[in-house]
Scaffold this motif. Structure first.
Motif, mmCIF file in Angstrom:
data_model
loop_
_atom_site.group_PDB
_atom_site.id
_atom_site.type_symbol
_atom_site.label_atom_id
_atom_site.label_comp_id
_atom_site.label_asym_id
_atom_site.label_seq_id
_atom_site.Cartn_x
_atom_site.Cartn_y
_atom_site.Cartn_z
ATOM 1 N N ILE A 9 39.461 40.901 37.598
ATOM 2 C CA ILE A 9 40.233 42.112 38.464
ATOM 3 C C ILE A 9 41.647 42.066 37.557
ATOM 4 N N LYS A 10 42.041 43.175 37.491
ATOM 5 C CA LYS A 10 43.292 43.443 37.019
ATOM 6 C C LYS A 10 44.189 44.439 38.027
ATOM 7 N N LEU A 11 45.613 44.092 38.133
ATOM 8 C CA LEU A 11 46.150 45.070 39.158
ATOM 9 C C LEU A 11 47.015 46.185 38.362
ATOM 10 N N ASN A 12 47.072 46.125 37.188
ATOM 11 C CA ASN A 12 47.710 47.120 36.414
ATOM 12 C C ASN A 12 47.034 48.077 35.578
ATOM 13 N N ASN A 13 46.119 48.875 36.529
ATOM 14 C CA ASN A 13 45.315 50.201 36.118
ATOM 15 C C ASN A 13 46.174 51.200 35.730
ATOM 16 N N GLU A 14 45.672 52.021 34.752
ATOM 17 C CA GLU A 14 46.636 53.126 34.399
ATOM 18 C C GLU A 14 46.007 54.458 35.045
ATOM 19 N N ARG A 15 44.940 54.614 35.019
ATOM 20 C CA ARG A 15 44.203 55.763 35.581
ATOM 21 C C ARG A 15 44.421 55.898 37.096
ATOM 22 N N ILE A 16 44.147 54.939 37.798
ATOM 23 C CA ILE A 16 44.260 54.818 39.210
ATOM 24 C C ILE A 16 45.281 53.662 39.609
ATOM 25 N N PRO A 17 46.351 53.661 39.414
ATOM 26 C CA PRO A 17 47.249 52.388 39.799
ATOM 27 C C PRO A 17 46.878 51.938 41.044
ATOM 28 N N GLY A 18 46.620 50.314 41.008
ATOM 29 C CA GLY A 18 46.298 49.551 42.080
ATOM 30 C C GLY A 18 44.700 49.857 42.377
ATOM 31 N N LYS A 19 44.005 50.302 41.510
ATOM 32 C CA LYS A 19 42.706 50.897 41.956
ATOM 33 C C LYS A 19 41.754 49.718 42.561
ATOM 34 N N ASN A 20 41.772 48.520 42.042
ATOM 35 C CA ASN A 20 40.944 47.498 42.596
ATOM 36 C C ASN A 20 41.115 47.074 44.085
ATOM 37 N N VAL A 21 42.428 47.369 44.645
ATOM 38 C CA VAL A 21 42.837 46.794 45.722
ATOM 39 C C VAL A 21 43.259 48.178 46.707
ATOM 40 N N TYR A 47 33.836 33.967 42.444
ATOM 41 C CA TYR A 47 35.307 33.781 41.921
ATOM 42 C C TYR A 47 35.751 35.343 41.747
ATOM 43 N N VAL A 48 37.194 35.408 42.114
ATOM 44 C CA VAL A 48 37.808 36.450 41.663
ATOM 45 C C VAL A 48 38.583 36.089 40.467
ATOM 46 N N TYR A 49 38.503 36.306 39.318
ATOM 47 C CA TYR A 49 39.099 35.942 37.966
ATOM 48 C C TYR A 49 40.430 37.071 37.931
ATOM 49 N N CYS A 50 41.673 36.851 37.993
ATOM 50 C CA CYS A 50 42.781 37.862 37.980
ATOM 51 C C CYS A 50 43.938 36.774 37.437
ATOM 52 N N SER A 51 44.693 37.625 36.816
ATOM 53 C CA SER A 51 46.043 36.768 36.113
ATOM 54 C C SER A 51 47.040 36.746 37.038
ATOM 55 N N SER A 52 46.834 37.640 38.306
ATOM 56 C CA SER A 52 47.875 37.522 39.182
ATOM 57 C C SER A 52 47.576 36.957 40.425
ATOM 58 N N GLU A 53 48.551 36.124 40.848
ATOM 59 C CA GLU A 53 48.076 35.256 42.231
ATOM 60 C C GLU A 53 48.220 36.045 43.523
ATOM 61 N N GLY A 54 49.125 37.488 43.290
ATOM 62 C CA GLY A 54 48.984 38.553 44.348
ATOM 63 C C GLY A 54 47.584 38.921 44.865
ATOM 64 N N ILE A 55 46.435 38.740 44.167
ATOM 65 C CA ILE A 55 45.143 38.915 44.565
ATOM 66 C C ILE A 55 44.556 38.168 45.553
#
Length: 229
Positions: A9-21, A47-55
């Protein structure tokens, strides 16, 4: 054999901001569906593998958070880069990589891929949509003779990968440095299950499917062990 599922998971999607959440109309985040599918598949850990603990606030009970390096969020990184780093942190015999953008992935489909890799000699497996249509590229036909075209049902099918699940042996990835080996099993899935969310209109379509179709189905759509949460 040990089996581990990883949802990158990454939270900084360009085409759909915040897409995964991003939430469906009823407030359920997109990421919830793939977490549940993995939780009810035949794996030891998810596991959810993400750089941000906000996930962490979006994790379903039973799913573990694992922080990944920030550089993996860059546009130059691909899924193989992410898997390579994950394997360094989590050891397993078989890995399942599933993406939140395949929200209608069934636990049963994931299990089929796992079984093919674990017991039937395939070095990898993935979900795919069958395409049996008249295809063109750069102004030329790809899979038919324009002068003597067949019925669509007689066309040779091609398959489009879906984001729902990639299953592979650790040794396969280490040998080929990729998630698909040289003897993959392709598991065909339905139009609904194959849905991928890349653009804003894809999310609107997925929301409509979820609201009008998926929510009215019982747990049999997802798989025998699946319970909607």
């Amino acid at each position: 054999m040990k089996k581990v599922a990883m949802i990158p998971i990454k939270l900084n999607n360009e085409r759909i901001p915040g897409k995964n959440v991003k939430c469906f109309s009823d407030g359920i985040p997109l990421i919830n569906l793939i977490q549940n599918a993995c939780l009810h598949a035949d794996v030891d850990k998810v596991y959810v593998y993400c750089s941000s603990e906000g996930i962490k606030e979006y994790l379903v009970s039973g799913v573990e958070f694992l922080k990944r390096p920030q550089y993996l969020d860059s546009d130059s990184s691909n899924c193989n880069d992410i898997i390579r780093e994950f394997i360094k942190q989590v050891d397993s015999d078989i890995y399942v990589v599933s993406h939140a953008t395949g929200p209608f992935t069934r636990s049963l489909s994931i299990n089929t891929c796992i079984e093919k890799v674990e017991t039937e000699g395939y070095d990898s497996a993935f979900l795919a949509k069958r395409i049996q249509e008249f295809l063109w590229s750069e102004g030329k036909t790809i899979n038919f003779d324009i002068q003597n075209f067949p019925r669509t049902q007689d066309l040779t099918p091609v398959y489009s990968e879906t984001p729902g699940a990639y299953v592979f042996l650790k040794e396969t990835f280490l040998k080929y440095d990729r998630r698909v080996g040289i003897n993959p099993y392709i598991h065909e899935v339905s139009e609904i299950e194959s849905r991928d969310i890349d653009y804003p209109e894809d999310f609107l379509i997925a929301d409509a499917i979820y609201t009008e179709i998926i929510k009215s189905m019982d747990s049999s759509y997802w798989g025998d062990k699946y319970e909607k949460r």
